[in-house]
Design an enzyme around this catalytic site. Sequence first.
Site, PDB file in Angstrom:
ATOM      1  N   HIS A 120       0.848  -1.188   0.000  1.00  0.00           N
ATOM      2  CA  HIS A 120       0.000   0.000   0.000  1.00  0.00           C
ATOM      3  C   HIS A 120       0.883   1.237   0.000  1.00  0.00           C
ATOM      4  CE1 HIS A 120      -2.875   3.029   1.479  1.00  0.00           C
ATOM      5  NE2 HIS A 120      -3.788   2.277   0.899  1.00  0.00           N
ATOM      6  N   ASP A 135      -7.950  -4.445  -0.540  1.00  0.00           N
ATOM      7  CA  ASP A 135      -8.366  -5.073  -1.799  1.00  0.00           C
ATOM      8  C   ASP A 135      -8.082  -6.565  -1.823  1.00  0.00           C
ATOM      9  OD1 ASP A 135      -9.271  -2.693  -3.090  1.00  0.00           O
ATOM     10  OD2 ASP A 135      -7.185  -2.113  -3.400  1.00  0.00           O
TER      11      ASP A 135
END
Length: 454
Positions: free
Chosen positions: A332, A391
Amino acid sequence: MLHGSEKNLELIKKYSEQCITKFHIDPELYTKYEVKRGLRDINGKAVLAGLTDISEIRSYTIVDSEVVPCEGKLFYHGIDIEEIVDGFIKEDRFGFEETSYLLLFGKLPNKEELAVFEELLAEYREELPTSFVRDVIMKAPSKDMMNTLARGVLTLYAYDDAADDTSVENVLNQCLHLIALFPLLSVYGYQAYSHYHDGNSLFIHAPMKEYSTAENILHMLRPDSSFTPLEAKILDLALVLHAEHGGGNNSTFTTHVVSSSGTDTYSVVAASLGSLKGPKHGGANIKVVKMFEDMKTTIKNWEDEDEVKQYLSDLLNKKAFDHAGLIYGMGHAVYSISDPRANVFKKFVETLSKEKGMDQEFGLYSMVERLAPEVIAKERKIYKGVSANVDFYSGFVYNMLGLPTELFTPIFAIARISGWSAHRLEELINAGKIIRPGYKSVAKHKSYTGLDER
């Protein structure tokens, strides 16, 4: 349509080659001029572009003047997202409406305030004209629901007598309408696509006033309108976790940038939807699902760590799946040790996998989450830790809920419209300058040449 003749396509190919040659910028120039690509330095630290009271992302602490990575934390108006989730889960309630209230007004609602807010959203859901569904959503359905959603939002401008009024009161009213209507625009758009493109039966279920946002999504999507309490609660949890993520993520920053120009709410939200559509942003969970589909057919023994490691290594070395060199769902831009949204999600994903008889798939996801950081550290030079992001699990959840992949990103938008709305209001209330960062030109000056001399 919009393809061109063979002759013109050849011309376009030639033009594109000229563009590639001319517009290419030497990567070393970014270092030379200290340009932080992506508005981030080499360690992932963001360029400070604004202030916000809406949410906070914490991925490190300062110890003895040094930056030390820590477990990721996400706060909505100063309240830990994990506490918010624990609160409504313990009380066996849905949380998205409460979370939207918190994001918009900066405080948790009491029982009466929450009931009034839920009733307001329910009434606004009923304000989508029948003619809008028939004349807009059912006409020229797109294969991409994000484009369908954006078109619906832009068309709502024509139905609003005060569309260009940017007063706080009017913008808040517009935002509340959009929060209420996003589920309808998304699901109805999918039903039209499913009918006209795939030949499936057409179902248009009116929203139920007594249902939460999550319940209404499942009710409107499924032919028989049925769903289990666990399904609705996990979809609601997904909406809460996706509702907001700081002012610097691409789509929310788009909200600030376009709002700063003084334009209308519908144009702002359509621009943010365009950002979220991108596979590097909202479309990432679709890539995760497709990667695992390939993984499940390639790996013979899902419990063999060596075989899983080899596949992950092949991914990084562009030998597997889409040959992009990425393990989707891992890493991320901000978090390093952990993404708190993924941590919260995982607790409930396991429960849903048992209900759906997909324990084996969950085991494979868990193994990849554990092994991927090790493989990445071995194969790549990395500047910060790598962990599973939200996700990684959201696509798996949507698969288990039977949601079509076409709706994965719109579900993200249904959640994030609450955060966008809060940031639009924050930008307007603080009435800052139009956002205009600098770009340094690296073009060499040259004289104009007449047409006959070229």
